[in-house]
Motif scaffolding. Sequence first.
Motif, PDB file in Angstrom:
ATOM      1  N   GLY A  23      54.602 -49.404  26.237  1.00  0.00           N
ATOM      2  CA  GLY A  23      54.080 -50.690  26.670  1.00  0.00           C
ATOM      3  C   GLY A  23      52.719 -50.574  27.329  1.00  0.00           C
ATOM      4  O   GLY A  23      51.815 -51.383  27.085  1.00  0.00           O
ATOM      5  N   VAL A  24      52.551 -49.560  28.168  1.00  0.00           N
ATOM      6  CA  VAL A  24      51.277 -49.339  28.841  1.00  0.00           C
ATOM      7  C   VAL A  24      50.191 -48.987  27.820  1.00  0.00           C
ATOM      8  O   VAL A  24      49.075 -49.525  27.858  1.00  0.00           O
ATOM      9  N   PHE A  25      50.513 -48.095  26.880  1.00  0.00           N
ATOM     10  CA  PHE A  25      49.527 -47.705  25.872  1.00  0.00           C
ATOM     11  C   PHE A  25      49.142 -48.900  25.000  1.00  0.00           C
ATOM     12  O   PHE A  25      47.979 -49.070  24.632  1.00  0.00           O
ATOM     13  N   SER A  26      50.128 -49.730  24.674  1.00  0.00           N
ATOM     14  CA  SER A  26      49.853 -50.915  23.868  1.00  0.00           C
ATOM     15  C   SER A  26      48.951 -51.890  24.616  1.00  0.00           C
ATOM     16  O   SER A  26      48.040 -52.492  24.037  1.00  0.00           O
ATOM     17  N   SER A  27      49.187 -52.034  25.920  1.00  0.00           N
ATOM     18  CA  SER A  27      48.358 -52.930  26.733  1.00  0.00           C
ATOM     19  C   SER A  27      46.927 -52.418  26.828  1.00  0.00           C
ATOM     20  O   SER A  27      45.966 -53.194  26.726  1.00  0.00           O
ATOM     21  N   LEU A  28      46.766 -51.119  27.031  1.00  0.00           N
ATOM     22  CA  LEU A  28      45.424 -50.535  27.100  1.00  0.00           C
ATOM     23  C   LEU A  28      44.682 -50.727  25.779  1.00  0.00           C
ATOM     24  O   LEU A  28      43.498 -51.081  25.766  1.00  0.00           O
ATOM     25  N   ALA A  29      45.383 -50.510  24.671  1.00  0.00           N
ATOM     26  CA  ALA A  29      44.752 -50.683  23.363  1.00  0.00           C
ATOM     27  C   ALA A  29      44.357 -52.141  23.147  1.00  0.00           C
ATOM     28  O   ALA A  29      43.282 -52.431  22.596  1.00  0.00           O
ATOM     29  N   ALA A  30      45.210 -53.066  23.579  1.00  0.00           N
ATOM     30  CA  ALA A  30      44.906 -54.490  23.415  1.00  0.00           C
ATOM     31  C   ALA A  30      43.677 -54.882  24.221  1.00  0.00           C
ATOM     32  O   ALA A  30      42.807 -55.616  23.737  1.00  0.00           O
ATOM     33  N   ALA A 197      52.582 -39.314  20.944  1.00  0.00           N
ATOM     34  CA  ALA A 197      53.378 -38.576  21.923  1.00  0.00           C
ATOM     35  C   ALA A 197      54.573 -39.409  22.392  1.00  0.00           C
ATOM     36  O   ALA A 197      55.685 -38.892  22.566  1.00  0.00           O
ATOM     37  N   ALA A 198      54.349 -40.715  22.597  1.00  0.00           N
ATOM     38  CA  ALA A 198      55.452 -41.590  22.997  1.00  0.00           C
ATOM     39  C   ALA A 198      56.502 -41.666  21.896  1.00  0.00           C
ATOM     40  O   ALA A 198      57.712 -41.699  22.166  1.00  0.00           O
ATOM     41  N   GLY A 199      56.044 -41.693  20.648  1.00  0.00           N
ATOM     42  CA  GLY A 199      56.990 -41.700  19.538  1.00  0.00           C
ATOM     43  C   GLY A 199      57.813 -40.423  19.472  1.00  0.00           C
ATOM     44  O   GLY A 199      59.024 -40.457  19.244  1.00  0.00           O
ATOM     45  N   LEU A 200      57.167 -39.279  19.694  1.00  0.00           N
ATOM     46  CA  LEU A 200      57.891 -38.008  19.696  1.00  0.00           C
ATOM     47  C   LEU A 200      58.880 -37.935  20.858  1.00  0.00           C
ATOM     48  O   LEU A 200      59.982 -37.400  20.718  1.00  0.00           O
ATOM     49  N   ALA A 201      58.477 -38.482  22.018  1.00  0.00           N
ATOM     50  CA  ALA A 201      59.388 -38.507  23.168  1.00  0.00           C
ATOM     51  C   ALA A 201      60.597 -39.367  22.859  1.00  0.00           C
ATOM     52  O   ALA A 201      61.736 -39.024  23.219  1.00  0.00           O
TER      53      ALA A 201
END
Length: 214
Positions: A23-30, A197-201
Motif C-alpha cells: 500500500g505504501v509503495f503504491s501510494s508513493l508511485a501514485a 520485493a513485496a510480492g516475494l515477501a
Amino acid sequence: MDLSVWITYLVATVILSVSPGPGVFSSLAAGLNHGFRRGLWNAVGMQVANFTLMAFVSVGLGALLLASEALFEAVKWGGVAYLVYLGIATWRSPPHRFDARADLPRGRDSREVFRKGFLVNITNPKGIIFYAAVLPQFIDVARPQFLQYAILGVTTLVVDLVVMAGYIGLAARVLAVLKDASHLRWVNRILGGAFVAAGLALAAFRRGHAVAAP
C-alpha cells in the motif's frame, strides 16, 4: 467499547499503515506519477478494497478463505502476480517530469489510479487475515457487536486514508523537486524493486503463522 481498547487498536492501526508494504509503495508511485490530487484516488481505491474485505468477513467469506487452503493460495498468488507486474511496469516506465497539469483531475487517469489502489489491497490475503483473525480480538462479545465493528472499521479506513494521503503528498513533493530525468528513472527503479520485493515477501507468507499469531 472501552476507550483503552480503542486507543490500543488505533495505535496498532497507525503502525500497520505507516509500515512499508504494498500500500505504501503504491501510494508513493501514485504521488510520483500523478501528483497529489489525482494520486489520492489510489488511497480511495485502497479504502474501497478495505471496506470490501470487511464486508466479506462480516458475511462469513473471510472464515471460508481462512479454512480453505486452495482459496487462500489462489488469492495469495494473485496478489504476488499483481505486485510483481506493478514492479516490472514501474521499473520500465519512463521518467515523468513534474508538471502542474499532473495535479489536474482527468477521468480516465483517475479511474486507473483508483483501480491500482483497489487491486493492491483486494489481492492481499493479509487483509482478510487481519479482519477475520485480529480485529475480532478487540471486540467485547458481552456488548452489542455491530457498533464496535463499525467503530473499528471506520477507524481503520480513516487512519489508512490519512496515512496513504500523506505518502502520496510526500511523493508529489519529491517529484516537484526532482528535475533530472536520470534521478526520476532511479526513483521508478527503486519503487519497482520494492513492489517485486513485496510480492516475494507475500509469496513466502504462510497462513498458519498469521492465524496462530496473537
